[in-house]
Design an enzyme around this catalytic site. Structure first.
Site: not given
Ligand code: NAD
Ligand code: WQD
Length: 342
Positions: A14, A61, A87, A127, A152, A156, A180, A220-221, A300
């Site tokens: 991004i 960073l 991420k 997110s 993760y 956020k 996002y 396809v889950f 999840g």
């Protein structure tokens, strides 16, 4: 004199698209990235698109000394867009400390420099993961956040809190958190795009790699969700549309048009699409038959989410514009370009 913007994680997916939009709007960009999930060649590809190779420094960073030393040398930065983070949801379950250290410490280091070096503006990558499975759809910015499904996701949520609390205590800092939804696609030049390491976890990179013959079959889950075709629903947003929202957010902060010192915006299209609808649309846009099979649900995963984008539309004057076909085609063109497929 052009305003200088620091883009952390600017060689990433991004970030690189946002650098292009910032440069094309007339901003000066300096990128900091440790290249843990991106390559240095992105800088040349940005130059091929915009004619300008962005200034670049490679360091971590989460290293407080190096971060402080960087800001000591760059006193002309007017705003920061902080993309840099780890991420991968699954990896964060395996290595929670890596995620907490990288994602929390880097934001804290940056905010300390905001205060020390008087940098007034920050835009933060949040997110839709902070909403979990919401009780009501679509989600507005006022929809309550839920407990995170992964370390993760928790980074956020906690990062939003760190930002909010720091701004509350330092009235000279203004911040915008952008939540996002699911970013997909690539720049129309096919020179920059998403480069997943190893087996892609996200749907669209898996779809394009399957079409390219790198993966044999897309799983396809789940087809037993309470949705129109049984597969899960998300709000897929074109990465260039998303990048443009960052330019609008920066303009808003630099012109002092923000209404509050800390603001939050949902960035999505406002439309939910199912996994099977993405598969069908990809086949139609590219004329390629995808090898896929329905398998069980992925642990999840939530059933469905899409954004109410009214606040971003009205307050930022920003709207997702790209059609899904064009977006999926851009993802495919990028995959073809990096694989050398004609
Ligand atoms: P990305 O991995 O492509 O880009 C992140 C960049 O940050 C990479 O280039 C990486 O090398 C760099 N980086 C990571 N840790 C660093 C550190 N400590 N110091 C310096 N550089 C570091 O990811 P992306 O998809 O472009 O995501 C950008 C941001 O948006 C992230 O904060 C991510 O959590 C958030 N986000 C992404 C999505 C998505 O689906 N892609 C959705 C919602 C939010
Ligand atoms: C989309 C849909 C899958 C792969 C993740 C993060 C979230 C945010 C965006 C950063 C789901 C299905 C996927 C596959 C499939 N990132 N799928 N087969 O899970 O909505 O969100 O990325 O903040 O935090 O969790 O995105 O692209 O992984 O999945 O059927 O091989 O596609 O089950 O329904 P997700 P995704």
């Amino acid at each position: 004199m052009k305003n200088k913007i620091l883009v952390t994680g600017g060689t990433g997916y991004i970030g690189s698209h946002t650098v292009v939009e910032l440069q094309e709007t007339g901003y000066d960009v300096v990128i900091v990235d440790n290249l843990s999930n991106s390559g240095i060649d992105v800088l040349d590809n940005i130059k091929k698109i915009t004619g300008i190779k962005p200034e670049f420094e490679k360091f971590d960073l989460a290293d407080q000394r190096k971060t402080d030393e960087f800001f000591g040398r760059h006193k002309d930065i007017k705003a920061i867009i902080h993309f840099a983070a780890s991420k991968a949801v699954g990896e964060s379950v395996e290595k929670p400390l890596l995620y907490y250290r990288n994602n929390l410490v880097s934001l804290m280091n940056i905010l300390e420099c905001h205060i020390k070096y008087n940098i007034p503006n920050i835009v933060f990558s949040s997110s839709c993961t902070v909403y979990g499975q919401p009780d009501q759809l679509p989600v507005t910015e006022k929809t309550p956040r839920k407990d995170a499904e992964s370390p993760y996701g928790n980074t956020k949520r906690v990062n939003e809190d760190i930002l909010q609390d720091t701004i509350a205590a330092n009235s000279e800092i203004r911040g915008i958190a952008l939540r996002y939804f699911n970013p997909i696609g690539a720049h129309s030049s096919a020179l920059i795009g998403e480069l997943p390491l190893g087996v892609p976890q996200n749907l669209v990179p898996f779809v394009t790699q399957t079409a390219a013959g790198i993966r044999e079959q897309l799983s396809v889950f789940g087809d037993d969700y309470n949705t129109r075709d049984g597969s899960a629903i998300r709000d897929y947003i074109n990465v260039v549309d998303l990048a443009k929202a960052h330019v609008v957010a920066i303009d808003r902060l630099l012109k002092g048009k923000n209404k509050l010192n800390y603001e939050i915006f949902n960035l999505g299209t406002g439309d939910g699409l199912s996994v099977l609808e993405i598969v069908k649309s990809f086949e139609k846009a590219t004329n390629i038959k995808l090898n896929y099979k329905i398998v069980g649900r992925r642990a999840g995963d939530i059933e469905q989410i899409w954004a109410d984008t009214t606040y971003a539309n009205e307050e930022l004057g920003w709207k997702a514009e790209k059609e899904l076909d064009e977006t999926l085609l851009s993802a495919w063109n990028w995959e073809k370009n990096i694989r050398g497929i004609q």
